[in-house]
Design an enzyme around this catalytic site. Sequence first.
Site, PDB file in Angstrom:
ATOM      1  N   SER A 216      45.701  32.912  30.198  1.00 53.68           N
ATOM      2  CA  SER A 216      46.556  33.363  31.286  1.00 53.68           C
ATOM      3  C   SER A 216      46.434  32.400  32.458  1.00 53.68           C
ATOM      4  O   SER A 216      45.332  32.155  32.961  1.00 53.68           O
ATOM      5  CB  SER A 216      46.153  34.772  31.719  1.00 53.68           C
ATOM      6  OG  SER A 216      46.867  35.157  32.864  1.00 53.68           O
ATOM      7  N   GLY A 218      48.102  32.902  35.360  1.00 52.11           N
ATOM      8  CA  GLY A 218      48.607  33.607  36.531  1.00 52.11           C
ATOM      9  C   GLY A 218      50.116  33.459  36.647  1.00 52.11           C
ATOM     10  O   GLY A 218      50.840  33.630  35.662  1.00 52.11           O
ATOM     11  N   GLY A 221      52.278  31.512  33.969  1.00 48.86           N
ATOM     12  CA  GLY A 221      52.529  31.981  32.613  1.00 48.86           C
ATOM     13  C   GLY A 221      51.336  31.908  31.695  1.00 48.86           C
ATOM     14  O   GLY A 221      50.198  32.183  32.092  1.00 48.86           O
ATOM     15  N   GLY A 247      48.046  41.312  32.954  1.00 52.01           N
ATOM     16  CA  GLY A 247      47.429  40.731  31.762  1.00 52.01           C
ATOM     17  C   GLY A 247      47.427  41.676  30.583  1.00 52.01           C
ATOM     18  O   GLY A 247      47.562  41.252  29.430  1.00 52.01           O
ATOM     19  N   ASP A 248      47.297  42.966  30.858  1.00 47.87           N
ATOM     20  CA  ASP A 248      47.312  43.961  29.784  1.00 47.87           C
ATOM     21  C   ASP A 248      48.702  44.059  29.152  1.00 47.87           C
ATOM     22  O   ASP A 248      48.837  44.238  27.934  1.00 47.87           O
ATOM     23  CB  ASP A 248      46.882  45.324  30.322  1.00 47.87           C
ATOM     24  CG  ASP A 248      45.525  45.271  31.002  1.00 47.87           C
ATOM     25  OD1 ASP A 248      44.679  44.461  30.560  1.00 47.87           O
ATOM     26  OD2 ASP A 248      45.325  46.002  31.974  1.00 47.87           O
TER      27      ASP A 248
END
Length: 308
Positions: A216, A218, A221, A247-248
């Site tokens: 990730s 942020g 992408g 993120g989930d």
Amino acid sequence: MILTVTLNTALDLTYRVPALVPHASHRVTQVIERPGGKGLNVARVLAALGHETVATGFAGGATGATLREQLAATPVRDELVETAGPTRRTVAVVDAATGDTTQLNEPGPAVTPAEWTAFRTRFTELLDGARAVALCGSLPPGIHVGAYAELVRLARAAAVPVLLDTSGEPLRRGIAARPDLVKPNTDELAQLTGSREPRRATRDARRRGAHAVISSLGPEGLLAATPEGLWHAAPPAPVRGNPTGAGDSAVAGLLAGLVDGTPWPERLARAVALSAATVLSPVAGEYDAAAYEELLPRVKVTEEPEAA
């Protein structure tokens, strides 16, 4: 069905205030309460996407009872294991003036050896019939640091693809057990590999045992090192809002793509669009369905050279 594991569940509280000012009293304009913890967030998004989803992990005490009562109102099937200790709470304070969020996370209850044994039994039973499993979040007190590695090996023995989303020593040990996917952020990758260069760190993490590593970045992408190549997927423009659960949602998109058998570019585009739509949602940990549909065709996915 898709199985999600949240060993450190939480009752999530979101407070909205006109402006967050240190050392001042605040009048809360909105309070939202919902089941939380990374795996439960993943399960809720998967259910919204139309996948049959089962959630396991731990819940206990009055907060655990409230969490389970609220979970019963969702399509997610509850297979949580009861603990004597109370489920933790997390508080997200949203500053309406800036859109920024301040997060406060309690540590979670201590899990006893008997409770861990009961969970392992439940987890093993649930693997029968699972198309994929996600192991998500921190470990509560009382659970040994190699717990995720143990669960990865159980899933692999049952021939169930497994995604690992954690950090620190649990990630280091878990990745050595050879999960199918891991999804660290840049800080977690740097802690694991010693490198802050995303491409080098992502490839290095994959060499440590994971079949694929999706990092990730942020607002920039996702970066994915896969058997089919190195890919970068980015939203059409940076989005501003509450990043809680973004993120989930990306994990949910990756799992949905895995069980649907979609190619990597489409899988990554779905994950990035869901993540951005979660940032845009007014409720922490939920995704904005209209924003997701609008963003999905505009996510840019590019294949990058393999050379370091």
